[in-house]
Design a protein around this motif. Structure first.
Motif, PDB file in Angstrom:
ATOM      1  N   LEU A  31      28.510   3.729 -41.850  1.00 20.38           N
ATOM      2  CA  LEU A  31      29.855   3.859 -42.419  1.00 20.38           C
ATOM      3  C   LEU A  31      31.117   3.290 -42.007  1.00 20.38           C
ATOM      4  CD1 LEU A  31      29.242   7.624 -43.386  1.00 20.38           C
ATOM      5  CD2 LEU A  31      29.072   5.507 -45.059  1.00 20.38           C
ATOM      6  N   VAL A  89      24.875   9.829 -49.173  1.00 21.40           N
ATOM      7  CA  VAL A  89      25.687   9.709 -47.911  1.00 21.40           C
ATOM      8  C   VAL A  89      27.221   9.553 -48.370  1.00 21.40           C
ATOM      9  CG1 VAL A  89      26.103   8.630 -45.640  1.00 21.40           C
ATOM     10  CG2 VAL A  89      23.760   9.197 -46.564  1.00 21.40           C
ATOM     11  N   ILE A 113      28.640  12.444 -49.941  1.00 15.56           N
ATOM     12  CA  ILE A 113      28.936  13.784 -49.110  1.00 15.56           C
ATOM     13  C   ILE A 113      30.383  13.491 -48.272  1.00 15.56           C
ATOM     14  CG2 ILE A 113      28.215  14.735 -46.846  1.00 15.56           C
ATOM     15  CD1 ILE A 113      25.412  14.502 -48.285  1.00 15.56           C
ATOM     16  N   THR A 114      30.457  11.965 -47.853  1.00 21.26           N
ATOM     17  CA  THR A 114      31.430  11.809 -46.907  1.00 21.26           C
ATOM     18  C   THR A 114      32.620  11.421 -47.631  1.00 21.26           C
ATOM     19  OG1 THR A 114      30.498   9.548 -46.753  1.00 21.26           O
ATOM     20  CG2 THR A 114      30.002  10.875 -44.945  1.00 21.26           C
ATOM     21  N   GLY A 115      32.586  11.343 -48.961  1.00 18.47           N
ATOM     22  CA  GLY A 115      33.903  10.757 -49.883  1.00 18.47           C
ATOM     23  C   GLY A 115      33.939   9.523 -50.052  1.00 18.47           C
ATOM     24  N   PHE A 116      33.176   8.740 -49.392  1.00 24.96           N
ATOM     25  CA  PHE A 116      33.291   7.201 -49.508  1.00 24.96           C
ATOM     26  C   PHE A 116      33.184   6.778 -50.888  1.00 24.96           C
ATOM     27  CE2 PHE A 116      33.143   4.836 -45.349  1.00 24.96           C
ATOM     28  CZ  PHE A 116      33.290   6.092 -44.586  1.00 24.96           C
ATOM     29  N   PHE A 153      36.580   5.946 -52.996  1.00 24.57           N
ATOM     30  CA  PHE A 153      37.278   4.615 -52.855  1.00 24.57           C
ATOM     31  C   PHE A 153      36.528   3.384 -52.813  1.00 24.57           C
ATOM     32  CE2 PHE A 153      36.914   6.256 -48.585  1.00 24.57           C
ATOM     33  CZ  PHE A 153      36.327   5.165 -47.904  1.00 24.57           C
TER      34      PHE A 153
END
Lengths: 299, 97
Positions: free
Chosen positions: B56, B84, B87-90, B93
């Motif tokens: 990431l 993944v 969950i991480t907010g990637f 964006f």
């Protein structure tokens, strides 16, 4: 706590530790002589304790003096590791002394010796010792109450231990001297020594373990690293470049270092606010963590 | 298990295997070498089984570096890897196709 308050607390700590060191020195010499003359195991135990106190108070006085200077550029990650190395060294000496005491106590339990008649002089010495301990304990309690630094807390516990040990030793020596003609009392000194040695031993092992944990950096668990990435993604639109992220676990504390770059139009206030928000969010996710954010000044 | 990086064309890399602490530096080096000339970068993740926080980091760094150019595009992302990102907010964006 402000820098000035922290500086003042280190100043008080330095003063108390230095006086403690000065007061402990004659006691250490007296205890060494008493132990050789009386041969009592309790007094030898006292010798080990006194040696630990001399080393500890001398070191803390020196360290407090050093900590009063601004060490930010000398030790980027604080002085925890210096304290840990010193603590490990002091505890190593203490553990060696305790092993010696345990072996001697077991030996005395097998073939007990009659307490020396000179023990009364050691009792007098111990009374003076307890009086000094009370003064230092009060001073240390005051410092601990005003400044909640790691050194102040550790030193308070050291003073408390010293006071308790000397009080127990005083009572034990008195009993040994008063009832020295009763054969059963000959076992009293080694039994008390074994009990105290085990108590000190457990404490020394625990402190050594903490120091080793502090000295050996571990990798942050993957779940925690994911939390960090999640925080960085939350603020992704407020920084221009993400340069690097470095994480480690030292003791129970997670250290998070990251470098960000900003657009040249971003103001200092905006950068400052973002750093505060990132730090707060990280602390929300990982309770015990220290965040360092490096901003590239040229960008 | 390692990571296999295949350069499909000047602006596309196909990833196969695991993108983790051990393999992330390989991808980072490959991407860095492409930076001076590349305007847009596509990462084909069809055969990527796993992505860790180290992976990431590389994605975030690349995305930020290409933000002012044409950007970073991720294609054929598997459900495991997509989870993944979610969950991480990637996912909010990144351009995922």
């Amino acid at each position: 706590m402000s820098k000035q308050e922290q500086n003042d607390s280190y100043k008080s700590q330095q003063k108390v530790s230095f006086f403690n060191f000065l007061a402990e020195l004659p006691n250490f010499i007296a205890v060494t002589v008493s132990a050789i003359i009386s041969g009592s195991l309790i007094v030898w135990m006292d010798f080990v304790d006194s040696l630990g106190n001399v080393l500890n108070s001398g070191f803390v006085a020196l360290l407090s003096r050093k900590l009063r200077r601004d060490l930010k550029y000398e030790y980027n990650y604080g002085v925890g590791k210096i304290e840990a190395i010193s603590s490990l060294a002091c505890n190593g000496i203490l553990i060696c002394g305790l092993i010696f005491m345990l072996v001697s106590s077991v030996n005395d339990l097998i073939s007990p010796k009659e307490p020396s008649g000179l023990l009364i002089y050691v009792v007098v010495l111990k009374v003076i010792n307890v009086a000094f301990d009370t003064v230092f304990l009060r001073a240390q309690y005051k410092i601990k109450k005003e400044a909640k630094t790691a050194i102040a807390t550790t030193e308070f516990h050291a003073s408390l231990k010293s006071f308790l040990f000397d009080s127990v030793a005083l009572i034990s020596l008195l009993i040994c001297w008063i009832f020295r003609d009763i054969h059963a009392v000959w076992y009293f000194s080694p039994i008390i020594c074994i009990a105290l040695s085990i108590w000190f031993f457990v404490g020394a092992i625990q402190r050594s373990r903490e120091s080793v944990q502090m000295l050996t950096d571990r990798t942050l668990p993957e779940a925690e690293q994911m939390k960090i990435m999640s925080v960085l993604s939350c603020f992704h639109d407020r920084y221009e470049k993400f340069e690097f992220l470095s994480t480690r676990m030292s003791g129970n504390t997670a250290y998070i270092d990251l470098k960000l770059n900003f657009d040249k139009n971003t103001t200092y206030g905006e950068i400052n606010a973002l750093c505060a928000e990132i730090t707060a969010k990280m602390k929300e996710q990982i309770e015990d963590c220290r965040v360092s954010i490096v901003i590239d000044g040229d960008k | 298990m390692s990571l296999k990086i295949e350069k499909k064309n000047a602006e596309t890399l196909a990833l196969e295997g695991r993108l983790d602490t051990l393999t992330a530096p390989e991808l980072e080096a490959e991407i860095s070498a492409m930076f001076p000339t590349v305007q847009t970068l596509t990462l084909d993740m069809e055969k990527l089984d796993y992505i860790s926080s180290a992976g990431l980091r590389v994605i975030l760094k690349t995305q930020k570096a290409l933000e002012k150019k044409a950007g970073l595009k991720l294609t054929h992302v598997s459900n495991e890897v997509k989870e993944v990102f979610d969950i991480t907010g990637f996912s909010d964006f990144l351009t995922i196709e």
